[in-house]
Design a protein around this motif. Structure first.
Motif, short mmCIF file in Angstrom:
data_model
loop_
_atom_site.label_atom_id
_atom_site.label_comp_id
_atom_site.label_asym_id
_atom_site.label_seq_id
_atom_site.Cartn_x
_atom_site.Cartn_y
_atom_site.Cartn_z
N VAL A 12 46.54 45.58 35.18
CA VAL A 12 46.12 46.98 35.06
C VAL A 12 45.16 47.29 36.19
CG1 VAL A 12 45.11 48.75 33.61
CG2 VAL A 12 46.31 46.84 32.53
N SER A 13 45.44 48.36 36.93
CA SER A 13 44.56 48.78 38.02
C SER A 13 44.19 50.24 37.84
CB SER A 13 45.24 48.60 39.37
OG SER A 13 45.39 47.23 39.69
N PHE A 14 42.99 50.59 38.32
CA PHE A 14 42.54 51.97 38.35
C PHE A 14 42.43 52.40 39.81
CE2 PHE A 14 41.30 50.46 34.24
CZ PHE A 14 41.38 51.57 33.40
N GLY A 15 43.06 53.52 40.15
CA GLY A 15 43.06 53.96 41.53
C GLY A 15 44.08 53.20 42.37
N ARG A 16 44.18 53.63 43.61
CA ARG A 16 45.15 53.00 44.52
C ARG A 16 44.56 52.81 45.91
NH1 ARG A 16 50.33 53.24 42.11
NH2 ARG A 16 50.37 54.60 40.26
N GLY A 17 45.19 51.97 46.67
CA GLY A 17 44.74 51.73 48.04
C GLY A 17 43.40 51.01 48.08
N GLU A 19 40.62 52.04 47.15
CA GLU A 19 39.79 52.35 45.99
C GLU A 19 40.32 51.69 44.71
OE1 GLU A 19 39.53 56.56 45.66
OE2 GLU A 19 38.26 56.79 47.44
N GLU A 20 41.35 50.89 44.82
CA GLU A 20 41.94 50.26 43.63
C GLU A 20 40.98 49.24 43.02
OE1 GLU A 20 45.87 47.61 42.33
OE2 GLU A 20 45.70 48.44 44.35
N VAL A 21 40.81 49.32 41.70
CA VAL A 21 40.01 48.36 40.94
C VAL A 21 40.94 47.62 39.99
CG1 VAL A 21 38.14 48.04 39.29
CG2 VAL A 21 37.93 49.77 41.09
N GLN A 22 41.01 46.29 40.11
CA GLN A 22 41.88 45.49 39.26
C GLN A 22 41.12 45.11 37.98
OE1 GLN A 22 42.88 42.36 42.10
NE2 GLN A 22 44.92 43.25 42.34
N ALA A 23 41.44 45.79 36.88
CA ALA A 23 40.75 45.54 35.62
C ALA A 23 41.35 44.36 34.85
CB ALA A 23 40.80 46.80 34.74
N VAL A 24 42.65 44.21 34.93
CA VAL A 24 43.36 43.10 34.28
C VAL A 24 44.32 42.51 35.30
CG1 VAL A 24 44.94 42.44 32.42
CG2 VAL A 24 43.19 44.16 31.99
N ARG A 25 44.35 41.16 35.38
CA ARG A 25 45.10 40.51 36.46
C ARG A 25 46.04 39.44 35.93
NH1 ARG A 25 40.93 38.25 40.51
NH2 ARG A 25 39.66 37.83 38.67
N LEU A 58 45.91 54.49 28.18
CA LEU A 58 45.10 54.51 29.39
C LEU A 58 45.29 55.85 30.11
CD1 LEU A 58 45.72 50.90 30.73
CD2 LEU A 58 43.60 51.80 29.81
N PRO A 59 44.32 56.26 30.93
CA PRO A 59 44.41 57.56 31.61
C PRO A 59 45.39 57.52 32.78
CG PRO A 59 42.40 56.44 32.27
CD PRO A 59 43.02 55.59 31.19
N TYR A 60 46.68 57.59 32.47
CA TYR A 60 47.70 57.60 33.51
C TYR A 60 47.71 58.98 34.17
CZ TYR A 60 49.24 53.50 30.87
OH TYR A 60 49.28 52.28 30.23
N PRO A 61 47.97 59.11 35.50
CA PRO A 61 48.36 58.04 36.43
C PRO A 61 47.19 57.34 37.13
CG PRO A 61 48.56 60.14 37.52
CD PRO A 61 48.09 60.45 36.12
N LEU A 62 45.94 57.71 36.77
CA LEU A 62 44.81 57.01 37.39
C LEU A 62 44.92 55.52 37.13
CD1 LEU A 62 42.01 56.92 38.77
CD2 LEU A 62 41.01 57.29 36.50
N ALA A 63 45.24 55.16 35.87
CA ALA A 63 45.48 53.77 35.54
C ALA A 63 46.98 53.50 35.66
CB ALA A 63 45.01 53.48 34.12
N HIS A 64 47.33 52.33 36.14
CA HIS A 64 48.75 51.98 36.27
C HIS A 64 48.92 50.47 36.16
CE1 HIS A 64 48.27 50.68 40.57
NE2 HIS A 64 47.25 51.52 40.49
#
Length: 541
Positions: A12-17, A19-25, A58-64
């Motif tokens: 699970v990531s928030f943001g892209r490029g 600014e992407e934050v990897q919350a679950v890996r 999750l707040p899609y599409p911010l989260a993906h």
């Protein structure tokens, strides 16, 4: 047993490029039918994000999801339609959220909110719906609320609100129950009752559970298997007994060793009184009928006297609804009350708002629900700065930013976090922000209303240590309200035990905890410290 939920290589990531934050890996685990899996780890480890992914909340599409699969009964949930998810939510899959006050609708009665899932998913009459609501309230230990079906969420204590949430989740006997810190706000006796209730319902209906918690004692009692999360990864998983007795990963060992320990430094001898309440009474009217006539009173606080001295912590314990939080708010004039209140030698009970305002800096409160008490429209820096501006402290903008950064560091947050917003933090981090907001004003007296309830064990220990250090450094006086008696023991010099608005036992912490005299206190200690007690509440050691 067949697999009910299959999670494979989920990210699970928030943001892209950049600014992407990897919350679950890349996490993977399964839940069999009738099985309970516990997901444990510190705040921010990715536990709740993983659970929300299952519900597709999750707040899609911010989260993906960059990769991975979530299958429920063999059906892929990632990418499924909103219509299909609405069919599943509340019926086949239900969730108990971490913060009840922010999850319950403040404008709807508890009856309406518990009824909602029944009306959406079951073809039953209004009479059957009400009967089921009453049955559910009884199941979760809220028999007293049956006469208050029309009451709104804010009219209940934090623990009672959480039990309403549990009743809502159990309404349709879901196949999978996701419980995100469901016992956080509950006192120890009700926690034991609720855990037993959930266990009994699970066995009766072969319900599966994903249980998210930071309380390792709860994990021992309820989970078949445990997954330990850190920084978005599952670092260890296995049978609960094996993981607890023979942990393989260093992080798991660290979690198991983390618990508030020690005791506060001795209170100064002959210390002056900071705040004193004499025969404090807070009664709430019960109104009924078309004319809303008063037919009785809820005696939330009924003639209580307390005295908190400089450098001392008074612990206030008792079950949800006993009046603990009401007493704390009444002492600092946030709740209208009767009786005499003396702060720093001044009678403040009769003071008007303008005369009381200069004293507000010296008496602060940390509320139980950090999300509800932090404005979502203000940055963390603005939230902490608010008190400085009101009281004319800090001088220039840059000086205030320095003070804010120091306060955040004291609660183990980075100074740069002052530019972020509350929704960007985990529940435990939000509670630390609330504590920083109180500490930045350097008060004399702080009411701490369940300040560690949302924190994982290791952070609880840090906060307890922080509070003890600050107390010694600044001679602070605390009123520490909590249902967690282990934390109360680590931070309090004196304890009062409340029940139904009255103090039934009081004294030095060690004396009350180790040698309780009243049957009610004995039952509390039995539930908290796993001492065996008979049905009357009398402890048998």
């Amino acid at each position: 047993m067949s697999k009910l939920l299959e999670i494979n290589d989920l990210s699970v990531s928030f943001g892209r490029g950049i600014e992407e934050v990897q919350a679950v890996r890349g996490i993977s685990f399964n839940i069999d039918r009738g099985e309970t899996i516990a997901l444990v780890g510190e705040s921010g480890s990715g536990k709740s994000v993983s659970a929300l992914s299952v519900m597709q909340l999750l707040p899609y599409p911010l989260a993906h999801h960059p990769k991975g699969s979530i299958k429920f009964n063999g059906e892929e949930l990632i990418g499924t339609t909103d219509k299909r998810m609405r069919q599943l939510r509340g019926d086949d899959i239900a969730m108990i959220f971490q913060e009840p006050l922010s999850s319950l609708n403040p404008l709807h009665s508890i009856e309406k909110q518990i009824s909602e899932a029944l009306l959406l998913h079951k073809n039953i009459t209004p009479h059957q719906v009400r009967a089921r609501v009453i049955e559910l309230l009884g199941l979760v230990g809220l028999n007293s609320a049956i006469e208050r079906l029309g009451a709104l969420p804010h009219e209940f204590s934090g623990g009672q609100q959480q039990r309403v949430m549990i009743a809502m989740a159990l309404a349709n006997h879901p196949e999978l129950l996701i419980a995100d810190e469901p016992t956080t706000a509950l006192d120890v006796t009700v926690q034991a009752q609720v855990l037993k209730l959930m266990h009994d319902i699970q066995k009766r209906f072969s319900m599966s559970m994903l249980f998210i918690t930071h309380d390792l004692g709860v994990v021992r009692r309820i989970a078949d298997r445990v997954c330990v999360m850190s920084d978005g990864l599952i670092v260890e998983q296995g049978l609960t007994e094996k993981v607890f007795e023979r942990p393989a990963h260093d992080y798991t060992k660290q979690l198991l060793a983390a618990e508030p320990k020690g005791e506060p430094a001795p209170a100064p001898a002959y210390a002056p009184s900071v705040i004193k309440g004499e025969k404090i009474k807070v009664w709430f009217p019960i109104k009924r009928g078309v004319l809303r006539r008063v037919v009785g009173h809820v005696k939330a606080v009924n003639g209580i006297s307390v005295d908190v001295k400089r450098g001392q912590t008074l612990g206030v314990v008792g079950e949800s609804g006993s009046g603990k939080s009401t007493l704390g708010r009444a002492l600092i004039r946030l709740e209208r009350s009767e009786g005499r209140i003396t702060f720093d030698g001044h009678d403040i009970q009769g003071l008007q708002f303008k005369k009381l305002r200069p004293l507000r800096r010296e008496m602060q409160i940390v509320f139980q629900d950090p999300y509800g008490s932090l404005s979502p429209r203000l940055s963390v820096g603005q939230i902490v700065e608010e008190g400085l501006l009101v009281h004319g402290l800090g001088g220039t903008f840059e000086e205030r930013r320095t003070l804010i950064g120091e306060a955040l560091q004291e609660v183990d947050l980075e100074p740069e976090m002052q530019y972020r917003y509350p929704h960007e933090f985990s529940g435990g981090q939000r509670q630390r922000i609330a504590i920083a907001r109180a500490l930045v004003l350097k008060p004399k007296f702080i009411v701490l209303d369940e300040p560690t309830s949302a924190l994982d064990m290791s952070v609880q220990a840090q906060i307890v240590e922080l509070l003890r250090d600050l107390q010694q450094k600044h001679d602070l006086a605390y009123m520490f309200i909590s249902h967690d008696l282990k934390v109360v023991r680590a931070v309090s010099h004196e304890i009062i035990v409340m029940k139904e608005g009255q103090v039934i036992e009081a004294g030095p912490t060690a004396k009350v905890i180790d040698n309780p005299k009243e049957p009610y206190t004995q039952a509390l200690m039995a539930a908290a410290f796993k001492i065996e007690a008979d049905e009357s509440g009398v402890v048998r050691i």
